[in-house]
Design a protein around this motif. Sequence first.
Motif, short mmCIF file in Angstrom:
data_model
loop_
_atom_site.label_atom_id
_atom_site.label_comp_id
_atom_site.label_asym_id
_atom_site.label_seq_id
_atom_site.Cartn_x
_atom_site.Cartn_y
_atom_site.Cartn_z
N ILE A 35 0.86 -1.18 0.00
CA ILE A 35 0.00 0.00 0.00
C ILE A 35 0.89 1.23 0.00
O ILE A 35 1.88 1.30 0.73
CB ILE A 35 -0.95 -0.01 1.20
N ARG A 36 0.53 2.18 -0.85
CA ARG A 36 1.31 3.41 -0.97
C ARG A 36 0.37 4.59 -0.76
O ARG A 36 -0.75 4.61 -1.26
CB ARG A 36 1.96 3.47 -2.35
N ASN A 37 0.81 5.58 -0.03
CA ASN A 37 0.03 6.78 0.23
C ASN A 37 0.62 7.91 -0.59
O ASN A 37 1.80 8.22 -0.47
CB ASN A 37 0.09 7.12 1.73
N ARG A 38 -0.21 8.53 -1.40
CA ARG A 38 0.25 9.67 -2.20
C ARG A 38 -0.40 10.97 -1.71
O ARG A 38 -0.71 11.84 -2.49
CB ARG A 38 -0.09 9.44 -3.66
N GLY A 39 -0.62 11.06 -0.42
CA GLY A 39 -1.13 12.29 0.16
C GLY A 39 -2.62 12.33 0.38
O GLY A 39 -3.12 13.23 1.04
N MET A 40 -3.36 11.37 -0.16
CA MET A 40 -4.81 11.34 0.08
C MET A 40 -5.11 10.53 1.33
O MET A 40 -4.38 9.60 1.67
CB MET A 40 -5.55 10.74 -1.11
N SER A 41 -6.18 10.85 1.98
CA SER A 41 -6.61 10.12 3.16
C SER A 41 -6.97 8.68 2.78
O SER A 41 -7.57 8.44 1.73
CB SER A 41 -7.83 10.80 3.78
N ALA A 42 -6.65 7.74 3.65
CA ALA A 42 -7.03 6.33 3.41
C ALA A 42 -8.54 6.16 3.45
O ALA A 42 -9.05 5.13 3.02
CB ALA A 42 -6.36 5.44 4.45
N LEU A 43 -9.26 7.15 3.93
CA LEU A 43 -10.73 7.11 3.86
C LEU A 43 -11.21 7.33 2.43
O LEU A 43 -12.29 6.90 2.07
CB LEU A 43 -11.34 8.18 4.77
N ASP A 44 -10.39 8.01 1.62
CA ASP A 44 -10.78 8.34 0.25
C ASP A 44 -10.07 7.51 -0.80
O ASP A 44 -10.57 7.37 -1.92
CB ASP A 44 -10.49 9.82 -0.02
N GLU A 45 -8.90 7.00 -0.49
CA GLU A 45 -8.14 6.27 -1.51
C GLU A 45 -7.16 5.31 -0.86
O GLU A 45 -6.51 5.63 0.12
CB GLU A 45 -7.36 7.26 -2.38
N VAL A 46 -7.08 4.13 -1.44
CA VAL A 46 -6.06 3.16 -1.08
C VAL A 46 -5.35 2.80 -2.37
O VAL A 46 -5.97 2.30 -3.31
CB VAL A 46 -6.66 1.90 -0.42
N GLU A 47 -4.08 3.11 -2.44
CA GLU A 47 -3.31 2.78 -3.64
C GLU A 47 -2.43 1.58 -3.33
O GLU A 47 -1.74 1.54 -2.31
CB GLU A 47 -2.44 3.95 -4.07
N ILE A 48 -2.48 0.60 -4.21
CA ILE A 48 -1.63 -0.58 -4.09
C ILE A 48 -0.59 -0.50 -5.19
O ILE A 48 -0.92 -0.46 -6.36
CB ILE A 48 -2.44 -1.88 -4.20
N ALA A 49 0.66 -0.43 -4.79
CA ALA A 49 1.76 -0.37 -5.76
C ALA A 49 2.22 -1.79 -6.05
O ALA A 49 2.52 -2.55 -5.13
CB ALA A 49 2.91 0.46 -5.20
#
Length: 89
Positions: free
Chosen positions: A61-75
């Motif tokens: 999981i990678r965070n690009r500055g958005m809240s985990a409530l709004d987005e979860v990015e999987i790299a």
Amino acid sequence: MYQEEKTFNLRFQLEAQFPEEYNGEEDAHAWENDWETRIKPEIIKAVFNALRNAPSWSAHIRNRGMSALDEVEIAMTKVFGDDQTLNGS
């Protein structure tokens, strides 16, 4: 090192529908809490379980500055070494 990238999005739009007599905010967004505490964690766990079936890839999981409530990015990363062919192995 040469690197290529591609993006794939799986997006969920959450909605809650209430009867006509509902006045709003009465449920304190309990439907949203159900998503965050029960459904979303199960989806993320299922995705990572499926990704484990592709051992030549790594995922985190990678965070690009958005809240985990709004987005979860999987790299996802596939690293090719000298002993691997480039035809998808």
